[in-house]
Design an enzyme around this catalytic site. Structure first.
Site, PDB file in Angstrom:
ATOM      1  N   HIS A  42      17.757  80.059  26.018  1.00 18.48           N
ATOM      2  CA  HIS A  42      18.380  80.503  24.777  1.00 18.48           C
ATOM      3  C   HIS A  42      19.656  81.252  25.092  1.00 18.48           C
ATOM      4  O   HIS A  42      19.728  81.939  26.110  1.00 18.48           O
ATOM      5  CB  HIS A  42      17.429  81.412  23.983  1.00 18.48           C
ATOM      6  CG  HIS A  42      17.797  81.500  22.548  1.00 18.48           C
ATOM      7  ND1 HIS A  42      18.711  82.407  22.082  1.00 18.48           N
ATOM      8  CD2 HIS A  42      17.396  80.759  21.493  1.00 18.48           C
ATOM      9  CE1 HIS A  42      18.853  82.224  20.784  1.00 18.48           C
ATOM     10  NE2 HIS A  42      18.076  81.233  20.398  1.00 18.48           N
ATOM     11  N   ASP A  96      11.237  76.063  19.897  1.00 19.99           N
ATOM     12  CA  ASP A  96      10.914  74.640  19.790  1.00 19.99           C
ATOM     13  C   ASP A  96       9.726  74.215  20.640  1.00 19.99           C
ATOM     14  O   ASP A  96       9.162  73.145  20.419  1.00 19.99           O
ATOM     15  CB  ASP A  96      12.136  73.797  20.206  1.00 19.99           C
ATOM     16  CG  ASP A  96      13.270  73.987  19.224  1.00 19.99           C
ATOM     17  OD1 ASP A  96      13.014  73.953  18.019  1.00 19.99           O
ATOM     18  OD2 ASP A  96      14.413  74.194  19.671  1.00 19.99           O
TER      19      ASP A  96
HETATM   20  C1  LIG Z   1      19.600  76.567  24.569  1.00 20.24           C
HETATM   21  C2  LIG Z   1      20.632  76.289  25.646  1.00 20.24           C
HETATM   22  C3  LIG Z   1      21.642  75.266  25.120  1.00 20.24           C
HETATM   23  C4  LIG Z   1      21.347  77.604  25.956  1.00 20.24           C
HETATM   24  O1  LIG Z   1      22.373  77.279  26.820  1.00 20.24           O
HETATM   25  P1  LIG Z   1      23.310  78.339  27.509  1.00 20.24           P
HETATM   26  O2  LIG Z   1      23.266  79.649  26.838  1.00 20.24           O
HETATM   27  O3  LIG Z   1      24.650  77.680  27.621  1.00 20.24           O
HETATM   28  O4  LIG Z   1      22.651  78.575  28.930  1.00 20.24           O
HETATM   29  P2  LIG Z   1      22.949  77.761  30.247  1.00 20.24           P
HETATM   30  O5  LIG Z   1      22.833  76.302  29.979  1.00 20.24           O
HETATM   31  O6  LIG Z   1      24.240  78.245  30.825  1.00 20.24           O
HETATM   32  O7  LIG Z   1      21.735  78.219  31.182  1.00 20.24           O
HETATM   33  C5  LIG Z   1      21.700  79.392  31.973  1.00 20.24           C
HETATM   34  C6  LIG Z   1      20.821  79.100  33.201  1.00 20.24           C
HETATM   35  O8  LIG Z   1      19.490  78.811  32.785  1.00 20.24           O
HETATM   36  C7  LIG Z   1      19.114  77.476  33.141  1.00 20.24           C
HETATM   37  N1  LIG Z   1      18.473  76.854  31.985  1.00 20.24           N
HETATM   38  C8  LIG Z   1      18.769  77.087  30.678  1.00 20.24           C
HETATM   39  N2  LIG Z   1      17.995  76.338  29.886  1.00 20.24           N
HETATM   40  C9  LIG Z   1      17.198  75.631  30.694  1.00 20.24           C
HETATM   41  C10 LIG Z   1      16.221  74.678  30.441  1.00 20.24           C
HETATM   42  N3  LIG Z   1      15.915  74.333  29.181  1.00 20.24           N
HETATM   43  N4  LIG Z   1      15.601  74.109  31.473  1.00 20.24           N
HETATM   44  C11 LIG Z   1      15.911  74.472  32.726  1.00 20.24           C
HETATM   45  N5  LIG Z   1      16.849  75.378  33.044  1.00 20.24           N
HETATM   46  C12 LIG Z   1      17.496  75.942  32.025  1.00 20.24           C
HETATM   47  C13 LIG Z   1      20.430  76.749  33.413  1.00 20.24           C
HETATM   48  O9  LIG Z   1      20.254  75.679  34.307  1.00 20.24           O
HETATM   49  C14 LIG Z   1      21.279  77.866  33.966  1.00 20.24           C
HETATM   50  O10 LIG Z   1      20.891  78.067  35.311  1.00 20.24           O
HETATM   51  P3  LIG Z   1      22.017  78.370  36.440  1.00 20.24           P
HETATM   52  O11 LIG Z   1      22.649  79.665  35.997  1.00 20.24           O
HETATM   53  O12 LIG Z   1      21.228  78.451  37.692  1.00 20.24           O
HETATM   54  O13 LIG Z   1      22.977  77.223  36.388  1.00 20.24           O
HETATM   55  C15 LIG Z   1      19.950  75.760  26.916  1.00 20.24           C
HETATM   56  O14 LIG Z   1      19.012  76.719  27.361  1.00 20.24           O
HETATM   57  C16 LIG Z   1      19.291  74.402  26.725  1.00 20.24           C
HETATM   58  O15 LIG Z   1      19.968  73.370  26.823  1.00 20.24           O
HETATM   59  N6  LIG Z   1      17.957  74.387  26.427  1.00 20.24           N
HETATM   60  C17 LIG Z   1      17.253  73.148  26.183  1.00 20.24           C
HETATM   61  C18 LIG Z   1      17.470  72.686  24.753  1.00 20.24           C
HETATM   62  C19 LIG Z   1      16.735  73.563  23.754  1.00 20.24           C
HETATM   63  O16 LIG Z   1      15.559  73.856  23.896  1.00 20.24           O
HETATM   64  N7  LIG Z   1      17.469  73.936  22.705  1.00 20.24           N
HETATM   65  C20 LIG Z   1      16.914  74.732  21.626  1.00 20.24           C
HETATM   66  C21 LIG Z   1      17.458  76.109  21.638  1.00 20.24           C
HETATM   67  S1  LIG Z   1      16.658  77.124  20.428  1.00 20.24           S
END
Ligand SMILES: CC(C)(COP(=O)(O)OP(=O)(O)OC[C@H]1O[C@@H](n2cnc3c(N)ncnc32)[C@H](O)[C@@H]1OP(=O)(O)O)[C@@H](O)C(=O)NCCC(=O)NCCS
Length: 383
Positions: free
Chosen positions: A267, A318
């Site tokens: 998140h 989710d």
């Molecule tokens: C929600 C989301 C978009 C937030 O993205 P964000 O704030 O840009 O965070 P980041 O993508 O930069 O992630 C930060 C770190 O956590 C890890 N991470 C974040 N979400 C992850 C996931 N769902 N699975 C595995 N690793 C995850 C990333 O790989 C990153 O690791 P790193 O720093 O070693 O590269 C992202 O967590 C995601 O894509 N989640 C899956 C989709 C989802 O469930 N969306 C609903 C949100 S309510």
């Protein structure tokens, strides 16, 4: 040397992470301690004691209703619980391949044409439009799903709430009380979440002084993406791919090794478990057991164990809605539309708040493209 304004622009990271874009009295997220508050009330207490309709009242009007206020509100509400006939005609015209989320994006936009307050921009009229949208989106989602299944849409039962009538108009039978309550709680938990991407989109559109239907259509288009509302459907795809709790560890490890994000985790704001997860986990456990689908819950628990162990990234809202909704007999293509059935209350509350003190939302971009290029006649260009 950059001016301080330019420096600020350069520091504004991609994704506007941690940028405060407005003041709001609607919803507060404490991402460090895992707390979510609607208008001063902890969402966990609302999930335990309240109903979706009462929470909708709270978000729109800023306070919990007294008995007479709530009765008058619900009386007006029930009267609007029907779809314009033209909407059902439009629903019949969509191609078979159109997904429910694409359909509601288009159909919600068209609802504006048949709103009796269309063109009236007064606060009372906008509140009525917000309430009509809240009543009509669930009916629209249910009617379209029935048409996709070759069934005729059915009318809601007056005197019942949104959870009951969504399930009734979708499934054609009165819902089991446990399922109805679990669905109502899921609606409470999704009703608002501060400046999430779809709410921000709604506020940006509203800030141009476009109408409420345009603002909500922007929000629905934004919710559709798999990084936002589309993730719950992807969780169910993952559960199906895994198939049994014993296979979860291997498959998740493979995905993580391939640097794939696991849907239902992570998140932008929470640095711990999303507080809504504990309630949804409990309901998922109870409802999957009640409907004989515990396998989905067990697989989800295994996914959760492995992802946390490996990444220390925590579940979001989710993760458990997937097994919960499936146990209720809801098809996965409806998971994201269900998010909209609830979040419409948050979107419209934010739109009204935006208009109460409006200023056009117009950020800047730091230009990083080429400078001072020479315009050459077309025949002289080498590339
Ligand atoms: C929600 C989301 C978009 C937030 O993205 P964000 O704030 O840009 O965070 P980041 O993508 O930069 O992630 C930060 C770190 O956590 C890890 N991470 C974040 N979400 C992850 C996931 N769902 N699975 C595995 N690793 C995850 C990333 O790989 C990153 O690791 P790193 O720093 O070693 O590269 C992202 O967590 C995601 O894509 N989640 C899956 C989709 C989802 O469930 N969306 C609903 C949100 S309510």
């Amino acid at each position: 040397m950059k001016s301080s304004d330019e420096q600020k622009l350069a520091e504004a990271g991609a994704g506007l992470e941690d940028i405060v874009a407005c003041n709001s009295e609607i919803c507060c997220i404490d991402g460090t301690n895992g707390r979510l508050v609607y208008r001063g009330y902890d969402v966990l207490e609302l999930a335990e004691k309240s109903t979706f309709e009462e929470v909708a009242y709270l978000l729109w009007y800023g306070c919990l209703p007294r008995v007479t206020e709530f009765k008058a509100f619900l009386d007006g509400f029930t009267g609007s619980m029907k779809l314009p006939v033209e909407t059902t005609m439009i629903l019949r015209m969509f191609p078979k391949a159109a997904t429910p989320m694409e359909v509601i994006r288009t159909a919600v936009s068209s609802l504006g044409h048949w709103d009796p307050d269309s063109g009236n921009t007064g606060l009372d009229a906008c509140l009525r439009k917000a309430q009509r949208l809240t009543l009509r989106i669930p009916l629209l989602v249910a009617a379209h799903q029935r048409l996709r299944e070759g069934l005729e849409p059915i009318k809601p039962v007056p005197g019942h709430g949104i959870a009951f009538n969504f399930l009734y108009t979708l499934q054609g039978k009165e819902p089991d009380p446990l399922v109805e309550r679990a669905f109502d709680v899921a609606l409470i938990l999704h009703a608002d979440h501060e400046l999430n991407a779809s709410t921000f989109a709604a506020r940006v559109t509203a800030a141009t002084m476009a109408d409420i239907y345009s603002s909500v259509t922007s929000a629905i288009g934004t919710l559709k993406g798999p990084l936002h509302g589309g993730a719950n459907m992807e969780v169910m795809q993952l559960i199906d791919e895994i198939g049994s709790p014993q296979r979860a560890e291997r498959i998740i490890l493979e995905k993580l090794a391939g640097k794939l994000k696991i849907p239902g985790f992570g998140h932008r704001v929470y640095r711990c478990e999303d507080p809504r997860v504990s309630v949804l986990r409990d309901y998922a456990r109870t409802v999957t057991a009640h409907t004989g689908r515990s396998i989905y819950f067990q697989i989800t628990q295994e996914i959760e164990r492995v992802v946390i162990e490996q990444t220390r990234v925590f579940p979001n809202v989710d993760l458990y809605t997937a097994s919960l909704y499936t146990a209720m007999g809801l098809p996965r293509e409806l998971f994201t539309p269900i998010f909209a059935i609830s979040r419409i209350v948050g979107w419209t509350s934010h739109i009204l708040e935006q208009w109460a003190n409006n200023r056009l939302i117009r950020p800047r971009a730091e230009y990083v493209g080429p400078a001072d290029r020479l315009y050459l006649p077309i025949e002289d260009r080498s590339r």
